[in-house]
Design a protein around this motif. Structure first.
Motif, PDB file in Angstrom:
ATOM      1  N   HIS A  71      55.965 -18.819  79.920  1.00 19.30           N
ATOM      2  CA  HIS A  71      54.621 -18.907  79.926  1.00 19.30           C
ATOM      3  C   HIS A  71      53.839 -18.447  78.598  1.00 19.30           C
ATOM      4  CE1 HIS A  71      54.658 -14.187  79.853  1.00 19.30           C
ATOM      5  NE2 HIS A  71      55.729 -14.519  80.424  1.00 19.30           N
ATOM      6  N   GLY A  72      54.559 -18.524  77.750  1.00 14.62           N
ATOM      7  CA  GLY A  72      54.138 -17.939  76.173  1.00 14.62           C
ATOM      8  C   GLY A  72      53.098 -19.096  75.929  1.00 14.62           C
ATOM      9  N   MET A 104      48.897 -25.712  85.071  1.00 15.93           N
ATOM     10  CA  MET A 104      47.980 -26.012  83.896  1.00 15.93           C
ATOM     11  C   MET A 104      47.490 -27.308  83.631  1.00 15.93           C
ATOM     12  SD  MET A 104      47.721 -23.646  80.379  1.00 15.93           S
ATOM     13  CE  MET A 104      46.314 -23.084  79.524  1.00 15.93           C
ATOM     14  N   LYS A 105      48.718 -28.262  83.446  1.00  8.97           N
ATOM     15  CA  LYS A 105      48.621 -29.790  83.213  1.00  8.97           C
ATOM     16  C   LYS A 105      47.667 -30.053  84.483  1.00  8.97           C
ATOM     17  CE  LYS A 105      53.022 -30.401  80.997  1.00  8.97           C
ATOM     18  NZ  LYS A 105      54.395 -30.814  81.315  1.00  8.97           N
ATOM     19  N   ARG A 217      51.016 -15.482  89.984  1.00  3.40           N
ATOM     20  CA  ARG A 217      49.949 -14.718  89.197  1.00  3.40           C
ATOM     21  C   ARG A 217      49.521 -15.381  87.794  1.00  3.40           C
ATOM     22  NH1 ARG A 217      52.433 -10.069  91.162  1.00  3.40           N
ATOM     23  NH2 ARG A 217      53.715  -9.798  89.272  1.00  3.40           N
ATOM     24  N   ARG A 218      50.714 -15.805  87.146  1.00  2.00           N
ATOM     25  CA  ARG A 218      50.540 -16.787  86.016  1.00  2.00           C
ATOM     26  C   ARG A 218      50.146 -17.899  86.047  1.00  2.00           C
ATOM     27  NH1 ARG A 218      56.412 -14.215  83.837  1.00  2.00           N
ATOM     28  NH2 ARG A 218      55.706 -11.941  82.854  1.00  2.00           N
ATOM     29  N   ALA A 219      50.451 -18.695  86.887  1.00  2.00           N
ATOM     30  CA  ALA A 219      50.228 -19.975  87.319  1.00  2.00           C
ATOM     31  C   ALA A 219      48.101 -20.104  87.749  1.00  2.00           C
ATOM     32  CB  ALA A 219      50.752 -20.585  88.449  1.00  2.00           C
ATOM     33  N   ALA A 222      46.545 -19.167  84.638  1.00  3.86           N
ATOM     34  CA  ALA A 222      46.607 -20.527  83.386  1.00  3.86           C
ATOM     35  C   ALA A 222      45.545 -21.511  84.133  1.00  3.86           C
ATOM     36  CB  ALA A 222      47.885 -20.938  83.452  1.00  3.86           C
ATOM     37  N   ALA A 223      45.504 -21.702  85.271  1.00  2.00           N
ATOM     38  CA  ALA A 223      44.619 -22.525  85.965  1.00  2.00           C
ATOM     39  C   ALA A 223      43.048 -21.813  85.708  1.00  2.00           C
ATOM     40  CB  ALA A 223      44.808 -22.907  87.325  1.00  2.00           C
ATOM     41  N   THR A 224      42.811 -20.761  86.105  1.00  2.00           N
ATOM     42  CA  THR A 224      41.440 -20.197  85.882  1.00  2.00           C
ATOM     43  C   THR A 224      40.960 -20.418  84.400  1.00  2.00           C
ATOM     44  OG1 THR A 224      41.944 -18.660  87.594  1.00  2.00           O
ATOM     45  CG2 THR A 224      40.079 -18.275  86.230  1.00  2.00           C
ATOM     46  N   ARG A 225      41.572 -20.259  83.611  1.00  3.62           N
ATOM     47  CA  ARG A 225      41.321 -20.231  82.243  1.00  3.62           C
ATOM     48  C   ARG A 225      41.258 -21.719  81.661  1.00  3.62           C
ATOM     49  NH1 ARG A 225      45.918 -16.381  79.084  1.00  3.62           N
ATOM     50  NH2 ARG A 225      44.777 -16.809  77.446  1.00  3.62           N
ATOM     51  N   VAL A 226      41.713 -22.407  82.406  1.00  7.44           N
ATOM     52  CA  VAL A 226      41.132 -23.918  82.195  1.00  7.44           C
ATOM     53  C   VAL A 226      39.725 -24.200  82.770  1.00  7.44           C
ATOM     54  CG1 VAL A 226      41.792 -26.374  82.632  1.00  7.44           C
ATOM     55  CG2 VAL A 226      43.546 -24.830  82.013  1.00  7.44           C
TER      56      VAL A 226
END
Length: 252
Positions: A71-72, A104-105, A217-219, A222-226
């Motif tokens: 996830h880096g 994220m993609k 949680r990381r997924a 990542a989606a929220t930041r997009v």
């Protein structure tokens, strides 16, 4: 994975049966001796141990291949998007694999189409759930084995003690302490086997489940930041993972 566990179960039963019939020496003979001493509960425990081992190995291979711990790339890609370098972000994402990268993609591709955020979010959530379901497959069975193995051991101990006291009662006045001590030793054997199975199974189940929760949680992050790229670009802010909302509220 279900096929692997089923094959392991058949192999375990075949091994135990062969050892019992042939009186083989070495490990096979030891298994046959355990079955002889522990009674009918031991074959069930041995079968569960083989299934648990198969699930643990299969999940380790799956997690490594899926790069569940990768996830880096999220921070650099998010900074590229916030800076307007969407081409660079897409190129960086294209080189990544794994559940977090897939989510994220999907978020980036959905926003690029210009579709409504609500529609894109639904598709992203579907993909994220599919990724988590794949990682969780087999974990309920492993957790069940960790739970019932000590109970099976306790069942074997109780039934063994019942048999030992029955032998003691049949002995009448000619009580031999060796009869009781031998029966108790054999009865406690199933408890030991149950704990030996349950401890590593419960440990691996906890570690695997924690990994799945972290991936989820990381997924989501990542989606929220997009989806929040426009907020940061609108105010020209530099993302601070510790206080992103505080900065936005202050800017408003």
């Amino acid at each position: 994975m279900e096929k692997l566990a089923g094959a392991a179960l058949v192999a375990g039963w075949a091994t135990a049966a062969t050892a019992a019939e042939d009186g083989a020496s070495g490990p096979l003979g030891g298994i046959a001796r355990l079955i002889e001493l522990g009674g009918p509960v031991v074959p069930v425990q041995l079968a569960l141990s083989v299934i648990a081992l198969a699930i643990i190995v299969a999940k380790l291979v799956q997690f490594v291949r899926a790069r569940a711990w990768s996830h880096g790339f999220v921070d650099p890609v998010a900074r590229m998007m916030h800076g307007g370098d969407f081409a660079g972000a897409d190129a960086a994402l294209a080189r990544e694999t794994g559940p977090v990268a897939a989510v994220m993609k999907a978020a980036a591709a959905g926003r690029a189409t210009g579709a409504a955020d609500a529609t894109v979010r639904e598709e992203v959530e579907r993909i994220a759930q599919a990724q988590l379901d794949s990682l969780e497959r087999g974990l309920p069975q492993l957790g069940l084995i960790a739970t019932i193995s000590p109970l099976l051991g306790l069942l074997g101990t109780v039934t063994g003690l019942v048999g030992a006291f029955q032998q003691l009662a049949r002995a009448g006045d000619r009580v031999d302490p060796a009869i009781l001590s031998s029966g108790i030793w054999e009865a406690l054997l199933t408890t030991v086997i149950g704990l030996v199975i349950a401890i590593p199974a419960a440990t691996c189940y906890g570690l695997f489940q924690r990994t799945v929760d972290q991936v989820g949680r990381r997924a989501e992050d990542a989606a929220t930041r997009v989806f929040t790229v426009d907020l940061y670009r609108r105010f020209g802010l530099r993302e601070d993972p510790e206080r992103p909302l505080a900065e936005l509220q202050a800017a408003e």
